[in-house]
Design a protein around this motif. Structure first.
Motif, PDB file in Angstrom:
ATOM      1  N   ALA A  13       0.835  -1.210   0.000  1.00 54.93           N
ATOM      2  CA  ALA A  13       0.000   0.000   0.000  1.00 54.93           C
ATOM      3  C   ALA A  13       0.866   1.255   0.000  1.00 54.93           C
ATOM      4  O   ALA A  13       0.599   2.206  -0.732  1.00 54.93           O
ATOM      5  CB  ALA A  13      -0.947  -0.003   1.196  1.00 54.93           C
ATOM      6  N   LEU A  17       0.922   3.979  -3.035  1.00 54.99           N
ATOM      7  CA  LEU A  17       0.552   5.364  -2.751  1.00 54.99           C
ATOM      8  C   LEU A  17       1.698   6.327  -3.082  1.00 54.99           C
ATOM      9  O   LEU A  17       1.485   7.377  -3.692  1.00 54.99           O
ATOM     10  CB  LEU A  17       0.139   5.509  -1.289  1.00 54.99           C
ATOM     11  CG  LEU A  17      -0.509   6.820  -0.900  1.00 54.99           C
ATOM     12  CD1 LEU A  17      -1.694   7.134  -1.791  1.00 54.99           C
ATOM     13  CD2 LEU A  17      -0.932   6.765   0.558  1.00 54.99           C
ATOM     14  N   ARG A  18       2.923   5.972  -2.722  1.00 56.14           N
ATOM     15  CA  ARG A  18       4.078   6.824  -2.988  1.00 56.14           C
ATOM     16  C   ARG A  18       4.269   7.024  -4.493  1.00 56.14           C
ATOM     17  O   ARG A  18       4.505   8.138  -4.959  1.00 56.14           O
ATOM     18  CB  ARG A  18       5.337   6.212  -2.374  1.00 56.14           C
ATOM     19  CG  ARG A  18       6.544   7.126  -2.402  1.00 56.14           C
ATOM     20  CD  ARG A  18       7.793   6.520  -1.739  1.00 56.14           C
ATOM     21  NE  ARG A  18       7.530   5.979  -0.423  1.00 56.14           N
ATOM     22  CZ  ARG A  18       7.467   4.663  -0.138  1.00 56.14           C
ATOM     23  NH1 ARG A  18       7.649   3.766  -1.068  1.00 56.14           N
ATOM     24  NH2 ARG A  18       7.229   4.265   1.091  1.00 56.14           N
ATOM     25  N   ARG A  21       1.366   9.180  -5.904  1.00 58.66           N
ATOM     26  CA  ARG A  21       1.516  10.581  -5.503  1.00 58.66           C
ATOM     27  C   ARG A  21       2.638  11.249  -6.298  1.00 58.66           C
ATOM     28  O   ARG A  21       2.504  12.392  -6.759  1.00 58.66           O
ATOM     29  CB  ARG A  21       1.788  10.662  -3.998  1.00 58.66           C
ATOM     30  CG  ARG A  21       1.788  12.066  -3.444  1.00 58.66           C
ATOM     31  CD  ARG A  21       1.888  12.067  -1.931  1.00 58.66           C
ATOM     32  NE  ARG A  21       3.089  11.423  -1.453  1.00 58.66           N
ATOM     33  CZ  ARG A  21       4.315  11.973  -1.474  1.00 58.66           C
ATOM     34  NH1 ARG A  21       4.488  13.177  -1.973  1.00 58.66           N
ATOM     35  NH2 ARG A  21       5.354  11.324  -0.996  1.00 58.66           N
ATOM     36  N   GLN A  28       2.463  15.159   0.206  1.00 53.96           N
ATOM     37  CA  GLN A  28       1.599  14.410   1.119  1.00 53.96           C
ATOM     38  C   GLN A  28       0.471  15.293   1.628  1.00 53.96           C
ATOM     39  O   GLN A  28      -0.677  14.854   1.718  1.00 53.96           O
ATOM     40  CB  GLN A  28       2.414  13.865   2.297  1.00 53.96           C
ATOM     41  CG  GLN A  28       3.332  12.736   1.950  1.00 53.96           C
ATOM     42  CD  GLN A  28       4.087  12.212   3.153  1.00 53.96           C
ATOM     43  OE1 GLN A  28       4.073  12.810   4.239  1.00 53.96           O
ATOM     44  NE2 GLN A  28       4.761  11.083   2.984  1.00 53.96           N
ATOM     45  N   LEU A  31      -2.224  15.804  -1.058  1.00 51.51           N
ATOM     46  CA  LEU A  31      -3.026  14.601  -1.227  1.00 51.51           C
ATOM     47  C   LEU A  31      -3.960  14.416  -0.046  1.00 51.51           C
ATOM     48  O   LEU A  31      -5.142  14.083  -0.223  1.00 51.51           O
ATOM     49  CB  LEU A  31      -2.133  13.368  -1.396  1.00 51.51           C
ATOM     50  CG  LEU A  31      -2.868  12.032  -1.489  1.00 51.51           C
ATOM     51  CD1 LEU A  31      -3.905  12.035  -2.608  1.00 51.51           C
ATOM     52  CD2 LEU A  31      -1.867  10.898  -1.681  1.00 51.51           C
ATOM     53  N   ILE A  42      -1.340   9.744   5.446  1.00 48.63           N
ATOM     54  CA  ILE A  42      -0.587   9.513   4.206  1.00 48.63           C
ATOM     55  C   ILE A  42       0.848   9.107   4.553  1.00 48.63           C
ATOM     56  O   ILE A  42       1.384   8.143   4.001  1.00 48.63           O
ATOM     57  CB  ILE A  42      -0.591  10.753   3.297  1.00 48.63           C
ATOM     58  CG1 ILE A  42      -2.025  11.205   2.952  1.00 48.63           C
ATOM     59  CG2 ILE A  42       0.247  10.514   2.044  1.00 48.63           C
ATOM     60  CD1 ILE A  42      -2.848  10.206   2.182  1.00 48.63           C
ATOM     61  N   ILE A  45       1.017   5.516   5.973  1.00 47.40           N
ATOM     62  CA  ILE A  45       0.805   4.507   4.929  1.00 47.40           C
ATOM     63  C   ILE A  45       2.069   4.377   4.086  1.00 47.40           C
ATOM     64  O   ILE A  45       2.543   3.268   3.834  1.00 47.40           O
ATOM     65  CB  ILE A  45      -0.410   4.860   4.045  1.00 47.40           C
ATOM     66  CG1 ILE A  45      -1.704   4.749   4.853  1.00 47.40           C
ATOM     67  CG2 ILE A  45      -0.466   3.929   2.823  1.00 47.40           C
ATOM     68  CD1 ILE A  45      -2.926   5.315   4.145  1.00 47.40           C
ATOM     69  N   GLU A  46       2.630   5.497   3.661  1.00 49.63           N
ATOM     70  CA  GLU A  46       3.825   5.457   2.818  1.00 49.63           C
ATOM     71  C   GLU A  46       5.024   4.855   3.535  1.00 49.63           C
ATOM     72  O   GLU A  46       5.858   4.213   2.907  1.00 49.63           O
ATOM     73  CB  GLU A  46       4.158   6.848   2.290  1.00 49.63           C
ATOM     74  CG  GLU A  46       3.193   7.314   1.228  1.00 49.63           C
ATOM     75  CD  GLU A  46       3.624   8.605   0.557  1.00 49.63           C
ATOM     76  OE1 GLU A  46       4.717   9.136   0.866  1.00 49.63           O
ATOM     77  OE2 GLU A  46       2.853   9.093  -0.294  1.00 49.63           O
ATOM     78  N   LEU A  57      -7.773   3.102   0.882  1.00 51.40           N
ATOM     79  CA  LEU A  57      -6.776   3.248  -0.177  1.00 51.40           C
ATOM     80  C   LEU A  57      -7.438   3.680  -1.485  1.00 51.40           C
ATOM     81  O   LEU A  57      -6.934   4.569  -2.178  1.00 51.40           O
ATOM     82  CB  LEU A  57      -5.996   1.944  -0.374  1.00 51.40           C
ATOM     83  CG  LEU A  57      -4.877   1.981  -1.417  1.00 51.40           C
ATOM     84  CD1 LEU A  57      -3.845   3.056  -1.095  1.00 51.40           C
ATOM     85  CD2 LEU A  57      -4.219   0.609  -1.521  1.00 51.40           C
ATOM     86  N   ILE A  60      -8.285   7.386  -1.281  1.00 50.49           N
ATOM     87  CA  ILE A  60      -7.095   8.232  -1.417  1.00 50.49           C
ATOM     88  C   ILE A  60      -6.650   8.275  -2.878  1.00 50.49           C
ATOM     89  O   ILE A  60      -6.339   9.341  -3.413  1.00 50.49           O
ATOM     90  CB  ILE A  60      -5.970   7.742  -0.489  1.00 50.49           C
ATOM     91  CG1 ILE A  60      -6.374   7.945   0.982  1.00 50.49           C
ATOM     92  CG2 ILE A  60      -4.663   8.464  -0.794  1.00 50.49           C
ATOM     93  CD1 ILE A  60      -5.449   7.277   1.977  1.00 50.49           C
ATOM     94  N   LEU A  61      -6.641   7.118  -3.541  1.00 53.97           N
ATOM     95  CA  LEU A  61      -6.255   7.084  -4.954  1.00 53.97           C
ATOM     96  C   LEU A  61      -7.252   7.854  -5.821  1.00 53.97           C
ATOM     97  O   LEU A  61      -6.865   8.507  -6.791  1.00 53.97           O
ATOM     98  CB  LEU A  61      -6.121   5.641  -5.435  1.00 53.97           C
ATOM     99  CG  LEU A  61      -4.938   4.863  -4.842  1.00 53.97           C
ATOM    100  CD1 LEU A  61      -5.014   3.394  -5.229  1.00 53.97           C
ATOM    101  CD2 LEU A  61      -3.614   5.473  -5.249  1.00 53.97           C
TER     102      LEU A  61
END
Length: 114
Positions: A13, A17-18, A21, A28, A31, A42, A45-46, A57, A60-61
């Protein structure tokens, strides 16, 4: 599932996400505001210290105008040969290896900021 594969699953995840982004070129904080979550969420998670639920997730995406697609496939053991090497490393050595890999990928993308 060997240690290498387990480590990839634990970081999945955060890595997704990284990369998403970075491709969008947002910080961060930007986002987090767009996804209506705290910036610390954020960051956690990263860094791999928090594993989000799939709906979180996906939300966020979606703030990056991306959708999550999941595919189920047969296990591919091609990385299992690396498990013996990784298992011999200390936690600090594994962390340093992962950090170096992340830095290398960032250099390839030209994304030197977090």
């Amino acid at each position: 599932m060997g240690p290498t594969t387990t480590g990839h699953v634990d970081r999945l995840a955060g890595n997704v996400l990284r990369i998403a982004r970075a491709r969008a070129g947002v910080s961060q904080r930007q986002l987090a505001e767009a996804a209506h979550v705290p910036q610390s969420t954020i960051a956690r998670i990263e860094s791999g210290t928090r594993q989000p639920s799939l709906p979180v997730l996906a939300r966020i995406l979606a703030a990056l105008d991306l959708e999550m697609r999941i595919t189920v496939a047969d296990y591919d053991a091609h990385d299992d040969i690396l498990d013996d090497d990784v298992a011999r490393l200390t936690a600090a050595q594994r962390h340093e290896r992962y950090r170096a890999q992340d830095d290398f990928v960032a250099e390839l993308r030209g994304d030197c900021h977090s």
